[in-house]
Design a protein around this motif. Structure first.
Motif, short mmCIF file in Angstrom:
data_model
loop_
_atom_site.label_atom_id
_atom_site.label_comp_id
_atom_site.label_asym_id
_atom_site.label_seq_id
_atom_site.Cartn_x
_atom_site.Cartn_y
_atom_site.Cartn_z
N GLY A 196 0.81 -1.20 0.00
CA GLY A 196 0.00 0.00 0.00
C GLY A 196 0.85 1.26 0.00
O GLY A 196 2.08 1.21 0.12
N TYR A 239 -3.16 1.23 -7.23
CA TYR A 239 -3.43 -0.21 -7.19
C TYR A 239 -4.60 -0.52 -6.24
O TYR A 239 -5.42 -1.37 -6.54
CB TYR A 239 -2.18 -0.99 -6.79
CG TYR A 239 -2.37 -2.48 -6.87
CD1 TYR A 239 -2.51 -3.11 -8.09
CD2 TYR A 239 -2.43 -3.26 -5.71
CE1 TYR A 239 -2.71 -4.49 -8.18
CE2 TYR A 239 -2.62 -4.62 -5.79
CZ TYR A 239 -2.76 -5.24 -7.02
OH TYR A 239 -2.96 -6.59 -7.10
N GLN A 240 -4.66 0.19 -5.13
CA GLN A 240 -5.78 -0.01 -4.20
C GLN A 240 -7.09 0.51 -4.77
O GLN A 240 -8.14 -0.09 -4.56
CB GLN A 240 -5.50 0.70 -2.87
CG GLN A 240 -4.52 0.00 -1.99
CD GLN A 240 -4.29 0.72 -0.66
OE1 GLN A 240 -4.72 1.85 -0.46
NE2 GLN A 240 -3.57 0.06 0.23
N LYS A 290 -8.85 -4.88 -9.76
CA LYS A 290 -7.65 -5.73 -9.84
C LYS A 290 -7.55 -6.44 -11.18
O LYS A 290 -7.43 -7.66 -11.26
CB LYS A 290 -7.63 -6.74 -8.69
CG LYS A 290 -7.65 -6.11 -7.31
CD LYS A 290 -6.44 -5.23 -7.08
CE LYS A 290 -6.43 -4.60 -5.73
NZ LYS A 290 -6.87 -3.24 -5.67
#
Length: 179
Positions: free
Chosen positions: A55, A101-102, A106
């Protein structure tokens, strides 16, 4: 704090420590490749991976600390101006790769979007810091110097990162070693 939350924090701390250790070791390995070793930007790889694995906040900390720690241990990179600019650049790399990315679904394509956006944002930060440092020291930092340093000289590293990092992230996902 629940047990599962403690495990998640512990896993992120361990992954961050491994990424920080890789920031110390990878430049020693790539430095053995004449002429292009430093162009591969070896410290950038673990910081970007840390963003995907841990993260934004862990990766920001690893990115900011890595050049300073490496300077203290190995006297490389030179702290002024290279190391200072790298601290900001790598911190942005880690934060942006982790945030995007968070935030994004995905999908494999979004790994590339997160990676390329982080690389662009980090290079812009590097240029801004170098411009401030150069201005404070009475030197000139032109667009040509920015472009040459951020993209031309870094081209082998850019290609390596775009090829390697998504493969590693996908492999870690398949192995269920990341969220």
């Amino acid at each position: 704090m629940t047990t599962s939350k403690k495990k998640c924090v512990l896993r992120r701390l361990v992954y961050s420590a491994v990424c920080l250790a890789l920031c110390m070791v990878l430049p020693l390995l790539t430095g053995q490749i004449p002429e292009i070793g430093s162009m591969l930007s070896p410290m950038h790889i673990p910081v970007l991976l840390c963003g995907f694995l841990c993260g934004p906040w862990y990766a920001l900390a690893v990115g900011a600390a890595a050049p300073l720690l490496r300077f203290l241990i190995f006297s490389m990179p030179p702290i002024y101006p290279t190391g200072i600019a790298m601290c900001f650049e790598l911190a942005v790399y880690g934060a942006v790769s982790g945030l995007l990315y968070q935030a994004l679904p995905k999908k494999t394509g979004n790994i590339y979007i997160s990676l390329i956006a982080a690389m662009l944002a980090g290079r812009i930060m590097w240029g801004a810091v170098r411009a401030v440092i150069s201005g404070a020291g009475g030197a000139e930092f032109t667009w040509q110097l920015f472009f040459a340093g951020a993209f031309v000289q870094a081209a082998p590293g850019i290609v390596l990162h775009i090829v390697l990092i998504p493969l590693v992230v996908l492999a870690l996902r398949r192995a269920k070693l990341m969220d």
